[in-house]
Design a protein around this motif. Structure first.
Motif, mmCIF file in Angstrom:
data_model
loop_
_atom_site.group_PDB
_atom_site.id
_atom_site.type_symbol
_atom_site.label_atom_id
_atom_site.label_comp_id
_atom_site.label_asym_id
_atom_site.label_seq_id
_atom_site.Cartn_x
_atom_site.Cartn_y
_atom_site.Cartn_z
ATOM 1 N N TRP A 474 -7.618 -5.278 -17.863
ATOM 2 C CA TRP A 474 -8.832 -5.127 -17.035
ATOM 3 C C TRP A 474 -8.755 -3.818 -16.259
ATOM 4 O O TRP A 474 -7.701 -3.468 -15.729
ATOM 5 C CB TRP A 474 -8.956 -6.297 -16.064
ATOM 6 N N SER A 475 -9.821 -3.059 -16.242
ATOM 7 C CA SER A 475 -9.841 -1.813 -15.480
ATOM 8 C C SER A 475 -11.285 -1.476 -15.118
ATOM 9 O O SER A 475 -12.217 -2.034 -15.698
ATOM 10 C CB SER A 475 -9.266 -0.672 -16.324
ATOM 11 N N ASP A 476 -11.426 -0.542 -14.160
ATOM 12 C CA ASP A 476 -12.774 -0.117 -13.787
ATOM 13 C C ASP A 476 -13.482 0.529 -14.975
ATOM 14 O O ASP A 476 -14.684 0.393 -15.156
ATOM 15 C CB ASP A 476 -12.722 0.881 -12.622
#
Ligand code: CDP
Length: 577
Positions: A474-476
């Protein structure tokens, strides 16, 4: 246990924000000052208490036990009844059924009598379906005035206008379904009615026969027959009419098709008449004045150890069938005409929601043979258990009164309490409340904007986000990419197994949508509400192909939707640019 306060609502069930917003606006009871007067869990208790009253008639003193059983299962979101039951149980609006079919005979008394009935039903939140096929065509003779008839399509606009006025007062706008037989002389006007604009409260479907479909394939002629006289008034090219239907569906999503021959082969009560219409979303074919109570099992709640927990699912089916059978007895019908048919056939519709979530959690792509097989297996179990539960109820409470006239009689099986048991509803709102995917539909997108009650709520699929966080990808940047397309199949740094398991509606080829619908239909008594999603660039020929394939797959009806074809979609991609 302390309830958390969300939007000023005591939410002891820990529901998603959008669920609480909808419940607050339309479902939760209010006091005399208009203040919300129950928590989300208390709403479930109210429903359980009201429905379990029916148990007293069979076994005095037993209701409390069933209040607890129903309440526990509802609070766990294992199954939910259709919206009218959640809204109206224990209130002065006593109607609990989601759907009704009303008659339309070829007279003003029938047409406007039914319009009045529809108003009362919509006020209570039920959806209505009608066949307009018996109305004489436009321009036909009117004996009493010597004038010309205005035809089904103009009456359809009257019904729509009435629904429009009503929608402003009610809590839920009852949707409607208009059906016209493919042999009606006004069929071309009907086919184009929605694409021409208006009719916002209606889904429209053309009732096609096997004979018509064969004429389409052979390129032969098709007769249009005046229902008043029974005489053929024109002969047209079947293929040309079919192409018009497909072009209209390309433009607006309507009309869908209803395969009446298939529906009537499965009609449990042929001696009561031929079925000509369904409820608004197509999952319940009904005779005029019949109604149906729906409930849906939340499949996402029946996973243990990476598998479907069939033991718990079976128990939930038995409980939900009992619940639905009780609903028939405690429902209050706003028009007298609904009472007798409801009790005579005792039709109910137990279905599912959360299929796509179940598949994604198990890592099975929706558009794959294992998914089709698992869905078929799950529905087969539900169907079998529902019938056994109904037979058990019949042993205690008696079979439905028309049992001896039904197609089940003389089959050597145990009598049933209910003429119909299973049906796959769209679960538009109850899946939102349960926080899962709707009906048997795939996920719409992994990131989307929900347009709800005038608000725009951005959402990311919670299972995907949790999985992505757990597995550390998960990341921006991922969030931004999701917002851009709503999909993960083409995002390289997402692990391949996740990319295939989290497939979304528009990535799934239409033939896989149909395969799923057909596999599920094989184990469902009534019908299946399913939308075959098509990308914006799909053509009328694509729609033609899927409509023909649907007939060949022996489903009971078909609905398509081309992305963007209608303004005001409930879900849109976050950043379509
Ligand atoms: O989730 P919910 O119980 O609100 O309803 P659904 O499963 O989406 O729809 C079930 C049935 O309720 C539909 O087929 C219609 O007969 C009816 N309905 C309606 O009349 N008006 C709506 N706005 C939604 C559903």
């Amino acid at each position: 246990r302390r309830a958390k306060l969300l939007l000023g609502v005591r939410d002891d069930l820990k529901l998603p924000l959008s669920a609480v917003a909808v419940l607050k606006e339309r479902y939760l009871l209010r006091d005399d000052h208009g203040r919300v007067a129950e928590s989300t869990g208390e709403m479930m208790d109210r429903v359980a208490r009201h429905v379990a009253q029916a148990e007293e008639a069979w076994s005095p003193g037993s209701a409390q036990r069933w209040v607890e059983a129903f309440s526990r299962s509802l609070r766990r979101l294992e199954f939910l009844p259709n919206s009218p039951t959640l809204m109206n149980a224990g209130t002065s609006l006593g109607l609990l059924s989601g759907c009704v079919v009303l008659p339309l005979e070829d007279s003003l008394v029938s047409i406007f009598g039914t319009l009045g009935h529809a108003a009362l039903l919509h006020q209570a939140g039920a959806g209505t379906g009608y066949s307009f096929s018996r109305l004489r065509p436009r321009g036909d003779a009117v004996a009493s005035t010597g004038g010309a008839a205005s035809g089904p399509v103009s009456f359809l606009s009257v019904f729509d206008a009435a629904a429009d006025v009503l929608a402003q007062g009610g809590r839920r706008r009852g949707a409607s379904m208009a059906v016209l037989d493919v042999s009606h002389p006004d069929i071309v006007d009907f086919v184009q009615a929605k694409a021409a604009g208006g009719l916002e409260h209606f889904n429209v479907s053309v009732a096609v026969s096997d004979r018509f479909m064969r004429a389409v394939l052979r390129g032969t002629g098709h007769r249009l027959v005046n229902p008043r006289t029974g005489k053929a008034v024109a002969r047209i090219d079947a293929t040309e009419l079919f192409d018009r239907i497909c072009r209209a569906a390309w433009r607006s999503g309507d009309p869908g098709l209803l395969f009446l021959d298939r529906i009537n082969q499965a009609n449990p009560l042929p001696s009561s008449g031929r079925i000509e219409a369904t409820n608004p979303c197509g999952e319940v074919p009904l005779l005029p004045y019949e109604s149906c109570n729906l409930a849906s099992l939340n499949l996402a709640r029946f996973i243990s150890g990476g598998q479907v927990d069939f033991e718990r699912l079976r128990a939930a089916v038995w409980l939900a069938v009992r619940f639905l059978d009780d609903v028939i007895d405690v429902s209050r019908y706003p028009i007298r005409e609904l009472e007798r048919p409801a009790h005579d056939s005792r039709k109910v519709g137990l279905g599912v929601m959360g299929l796509a979530e179940l598949l994604a959690v198990l890592g099975i792509p929706y558009d794959s043979e294992p998914a089709i097989r698992l869905a078929g297996r799950v529905l087969a179990v539900i169907e079998k258990e529902a019938h056994q539960a109904s037979a058990e109820l019949a042993a205690q409470r008696g079979p439905f009164p028309l049992y001896q006239h039904s197609r089940y009689a003389g089959q050597g099986t145990r009598p049933l309490r209910n003429a119909q048991l299973t049906s796959i509803a769209p679960t538009g709102t109850i899946s939102l409340i349960a926080g899962t995917t709707s009906g048997i539909e795939p996920m719409f997108a992994l990131s989307y904007v929900r347009h709800i009650l005038g608000r725009q709520l951005p959402e990311v699929n919670p299972h995907f986000e949790r999985l992505a966080r757990d597995r550390g990808f998960w990341s921006d940047q991922l969030r931004a990419e999701l917002d851009r397309t709503g999909m993960v199949r083409q995002i390289p740094h997402v692990p391949p197994d996740v990319r295939t398991a989290f497939v979304t509606a528009l990535e799934i080829p239409p033939e896989w949508h149909l395969k799923m619908q057909a596999a599920v239909q094989r184990h469902v008594d009534a019908a299946v509400a399913k939308t075959i999603n098509l990308p914006e660039q799909a053509t009328a020929a694509d729609i033609r192909a899927i409509y023909l394939a649907a007939w060949q797959a022996r489903v009971k009806g078909i609905t398509v939707y081309r992305y963007g074809a209608r303004p005001g979609q409930v879900l849109t991609l976050a950043d379509p640019g």
